[in-house]
Design a protein around this motif. Structure first.
Motif, PDB file in Angstrom:
ATOM      1  N   PHE A  71      30.913  42.592  41.622  1.00 25.00           N
ATOM      2  CA  PHE A  71      32.172  43.328  41.716  1.00 25.00           C
ATOM      3  C   PHE A  71      33.336  42.379  41.991  1.00 25.00           C
ATOM      4  CE2 PHE A  71      34.696  46.925  43.721  1.00 25.00           C
ATOM      5  CZ  PHE A  71      34.867  47.602  42.528  1.00 25.00           C
ATOM      6  N   LEU A  72      33.120  41.458  42.945  1.00 21.86           N
ATOM      7  CA  LEU A  72      34.161  40.491  43.285  1.00 21.86           C
ATOM      8  C   LEU A  72      34.443  39.551  42.114  1.00 21.86           C
ATOM      9  CD1 LEU A  72      36.052  39.281  45.425  1.00 21.86           C
ATOM     10  CD2 LEU A  72      34.136  37.868  46.201  1.00 21.86           C
ATOM     11  N   LEU A  73      33.386  39.104  41.438  1.00 19.39           N
ATOM     12  CA  LEU A  73      33.561  38.191  40.309  1.00 19.39           C
ATOM     13  C   LEU A  73      34.336  38.862  39.172  1.00 19.39           C
ATOM     14  CD1 LEU A  73      32.911  35.433  39.112  1.00 19.39           C
ATOM     15  CD2 LEU A  73      30.759  36.389  38.249  1.00 19.39           C
ATOM     16  N   TYR A  74      34.055  40.136  38.938  1.00 18.88           N
ATOM     17  CA  TYR A  74      34.780  40.879  37.902  1.00 18.88           C
ATOM     18  C   TYR A  74      36.276  40.911  38.204  1.00 18.88           C
ATOM     19  CZ  TYR A  74      36.625  44.832  35.287  1.00 18.88           C
ATOM     20  OH  TYR A  74      37.399  45.644  34.494  1.00 18.88           O
ATOM     21  N   ASP A  75      36.619  41.152  39.485  1.00 22.24           N
ATOM     22  CA  ASP A  75      38.027  41.223  39.859  1.00 22.24           C
ATOM     23  C   ASP A  75      38.705  39.862  39.729  1.00 22.24           C
ATOM     24  OD1 ASP A  75      40.224  42.820  40.807  1.00 22.24           O
ATOM     25  OD2 ASP A  75      40.042  41.748  42.716  1.00 22.24           O
ATOM     26  N   VAL A  76      37.992  38.792  40.124  1.00 21.74           N
ATOM     27  CA  VAL A  76      38.553  37.442  40.005  1.00 21.74           C
ATOM     28  C   VAL A  76      38.812  37.097  38.537  1.00 21.74           C
ATOM     29  CG1 VAL A  76      38.069  34.984  40.329  1.00 21.74           C
ATOM     30  CG2 VAL A  76      37.551  36.623  42.158  1.00 21.74           C
ATOM     31  N   VAL A  77      37.867  37.423  37.669  1.00 18.73           N
ATOM     32  CA  VAL A  77      38.025  37.150  36.237  1.00 18.73           C
ATOM     33  C   VAL A  77      39.191  37.954  35.671  1.00 18.73           C
ATOM     34  CG1 VAL A  77      36.953  37.417  33.973  1.00 18.73           C
ATOM     35  CG2 VAL A  77      35.622  36.503  35.897  1.00 18.73           C
ATOM     36  N   ALA A  78      39.329  39.220  36.126  1.00 21.44           N
ATOM     37  CA  ALA A  78      40.428  40.066  35.650  1.00 21.44           C
ATOM     38  C   ALA A  78      41.780  39.468  36.045  1.00 21.44           C
ATOM     39  CB  ALA A  78      40.288  41.479  36.214  1.00 21.44           C
ATOM     40  N   VAL A  79      41.888  38.948  37.277  1.00 23.52           N
ATOM     41  CA  VAL A  79      43.134  38.321  37.732  1.00 23.52           C
ATOM     42  C   VAL A  79      43.434  37.081  36.903  1.00 23.52           C
ATOM     43  CG1 VAL A  79      44.242  37.130  39.663  1.00 23.52           C
ATOM     44  CG2 VAL A  79      43.002  39.274  40.061  1.00 23.52           C
ATOM     45  N   ARG A  80      42.377  36.281  36.639  1.00 23.83           N
ATOM     46  CA  ARG A  80      42.569  35.074  35.831  1.00 23.83           C
ATOM     47  C   ARG A  80      43.008  35.425  34.396  1.00 23.83           C
ATOM     48  NH1 ARG A  80      43.178  30.617  38.932  1.00 23.83           N
ATOM     49  NH2 ARG A  80      41.554  30.520  40.543  1.00 23.83           N
ATOM     50  N   ALA A  81      42.633  36.612  33.945  1.00 25.88           N
ATOM     51  CA  ALA A  81      43.010  37.040  32.590  1.00 25.88           C
ATOM     52  C   ALA A  81      44.401  37.652  32.548  1.00 25.88           C
ATOM     53  CB  ALA A  81      41.987  38.036  32.067  1.00 25.88           C
ATOM     54  N   GLY A  82      45.114  37.673  33.674  1.00 24.03           N
ATOM     55  CA  GLY A  82      46.491  38.161  33.710  1.00 24.03           C
ATOM     56  C   GLY A  82      46.661  39.565  34.220  1.00 24.03           C
ATOM     57  N   ARG A  83      45.605  40.204  34.683  1.00 22.71           N
ATOM     58  CA  ARG A  83      45.717  41.552  35.216  1.00 22.71           C
ATOM     59  C   ARG A  83      45.939  41.513  36.736  1.00 22.71           C
ATOM     60  NH1 ARG A  83      40.782  44.788  32.162  1.00 22.71           N
ATOM     61  NH2 ARG A  83      41.441  44.314  30.006  1.00 22.71           N
ATOM     62  N   ASN A  84      46.373  42.638  37.275  1.00 23.41           N
ATOM     63  CA  ASN A  84      46.567  42.736  38.721  1.00 23.41           C
ATOM     64  C   ASN A  84      45.221  42.843  39.439  1.00 23.41           C
ATOM     65  OD1 ASN A  84      49.369  42.660  38.516  1.00 23.41           O
ATOM     66  ND2 ASN A  84      49.503  44.893  38.250  1.00 23.41           N
ATOM     67  N   ALA A  85      45.171  42.291  40.642  1.00 22.61           N
ATOM     68  CA  ALA A  85      43.947  42.416  41.443  1.00 22.61           C
ATOM     69  C   ALA A  85      43.732  43.878  41.806  1.00 22.61           C
ATOM     70  CB  ALA A  85      44.052  41.572  42.706  1.00 22.61           C
ATOM     71  N   MET A  86      42.490  44.263  41.999  1.00 18.51           N
ATOM     72  CA  MET A  86      42.186  45.648  42.369  1.00 18.51           C
ATOM     73  C   MET A  86      42.824  45.974  43.724  1.00 18.51           C
ATOM     74  SD  MET A  86      38.236  46.290  41.269  1.00 18.51           S
ATOM     75  CE  MET A  86      37.725  46.247  39.555  1.00 18.51           C
ATOM     76  N   ARG A  87      43.095  47.244  43.890  1.00 15.59           N
ATOM     77  CA  ARG A  87      43.793  47.674  45.099  1.00 15.59           C
ATOM     78  C   ARG A  87      42.995  47.353  46.374  1.00 15.59           C
ATOM     79  NH1 ARG A  87      46.138  53.814  45.992  1.00 15.59           N
ATOM     80  NH2 ARG A  87      47.195  53.411  47.979  1.00 15.59           N
ATOM     81  N   TRP A  88      41.665  47.551  46.317  1.00 11.49           N
ATOM     82  CA  TRP A  88      40.849  47.312  47.505  1.00 11.49           C
ATOM     83  C   TRP A  88      40.901  45.850  47.948  1.00 11.49           C
ATOM     84  CZ3 TRP A  88      36.949  43.731  47.550  1.00 11.49           C
ATOM     85  CH2 TRP A  88      36.463  43.302  46.304  1.00 11.49           C
ATOM     86  N   ARG A  89      41.010  44.902  46.962  1.00 15.97           N
ATOM     87  CA  ARG A  89      41.022  43.490  47.340  1.00 15.97           C
ATOM     88  C   ARG A  89      42.374  43.108  47.945  1.00 15.97           C
ATOM     89  NH1 ARG A  89      40.684  38.070  44.867  1.00 15.97           N
ATOM     90  NH2 ARG A  89      41.311  38.829  42.811  1.00 15.97           N
ATOM     91  N   ARG A  90      43.457  43.687  47.405  1.00 17.00           N
ATOM     92  CA  ARG A  90      44.768  43.420  47.992  1.00 17.00           C
ATOM     93  C   ARG A  90      44.854  43.984  49.409  1.00 17.00           C
ATOM     94  NH1 ARG A  90      46.606  45.416  42.948  1.00 17.00           N
ATOM     95  NH2 ARG A  90      47.527  47.220  44.011  1.00 17.00           N
ATOM     96  N   ARG A  91      44.300  45.191  49.575  1.00 18.37           N
ATOM     97  CA  ARG A  91      44.311  45.822  50.915  1.00 18.37           C
ATOM     98  C   ARG A  91      43.465  45.013  51.899  1.00 18.37           C
ATOM     99  NH1 ARG A  91      44.930  51.027  53.066  1.00 18.37           N
ATOM    100  NH2 ARG A  91      44.896  50.760  55.341  1.00 18.37           N
TER     101      ARG A  91
END
Length: 229
Positions: A71-91
């Motif tokens: 789950f964490l790796l998916y979010d990191v890859v998404a951020v690297r691809a130019g998307r916003n980090a998931m809300r739970w990780r920012r919180r």
């Protein structure tokens, strides 16, 4: 583990032999209970307990770890691809940056993580399989050097219970077998209690020796009269 059985009632006194008392054999000489503390098997090697594979805790820990990391790796890859980090990780990042260390939820989270880590550590360093009693390794037989056998504590209790019921005067018997001690409680509806206890000591002492355990448990026998109905 324990086993018990019964026959019929009268009287109310009791008599017991303390733990560690040597059990006489049929000819009156000290029997198997004298060797109760030995932890060396017949081949001269120390006997070790069986280790549990603990498949369920290992599988749960692996699945939870894989899910969290994935789950964490998916979010990191998404951020690297130019998307916003998931809300739970920012919180989570905000909470970790702003909450003081003496906050109640920080302390609770740390305690839960510590308890979980301690539980996993204990599972890793303890053998488990407490229900299995290691047996002596066979000697003098080619190809059996690495053979290991174990006896279930419930089966051992049933064997000792059956031997106790063979003693004249015993109406009912209950046996609990642990890794270091075997406790036998019997009710005698006739014969002198001292005679019944002596016969039980001898019978159960021989039975414990015949089990072939690497560590023979200390035998404790208690005899009483059945309660009046």
């Amino acid at each position: 583990m324990s086993a018990n059985t019964s026959r019929q009632p009268t009287g109310d006194s009791d008599l017991s032999s303390g733990p560690g008392q040597a059990a006489p054999t049929a000819d009156g000489t000290p029997g198997a209970a004298e060797d109760a503390t030995k932890v060396i098997d017949g081949s001269g090697r120390s006997a070790h307990r069986f280790w549990s594979s603990r498949r369920i805790p290992a599988a749960l820990a692996a699945l939870l770890s894989a899910a969290a990391v994935g789950f964490l790796l998916y979010d990191v890859v998404a951020v690297r691809a130019g998307r916003n980090a998931m809300r739970w990780r920012r919180r989570l990042a905000e909470e970790l940056a702003t909450r003081p260390l003496d906050d109640v939820w920080m302390i609770v989270g740390a305690a839960v993580a510590m308890a979980l880590g301690l539980w996993l550590f204990l599972l890793a360093v303890t053998p488990g399989l407490r229900r299995l009693l290691p047996m002596r390794r066979p000697t003098g037989i080619p190809g059996t050097e690495d053979v290991r056998a174990g006896l279930d504590r419930r089966a051992a209790a049933l064997v000792l219970r059956d031997r106790a019921m063979q003693v004249p005067g015993v109406q009912s018997a209950q046996v609990d077998v642990g890794r270091r001690k075997a406790k036998a409680r019997a009710r005698a509806h006739f014969r002198d209690l001292e005679e019944v206890r002596a016969d039980l000591d001898a019978e159960l002492g021989e039975a414990v020796a015949s089990l072939g355990l690497a560590r023979q448990p200390t035998l404790a026998v208690r005899v009483r009269r059945p309660k009046k109905g």
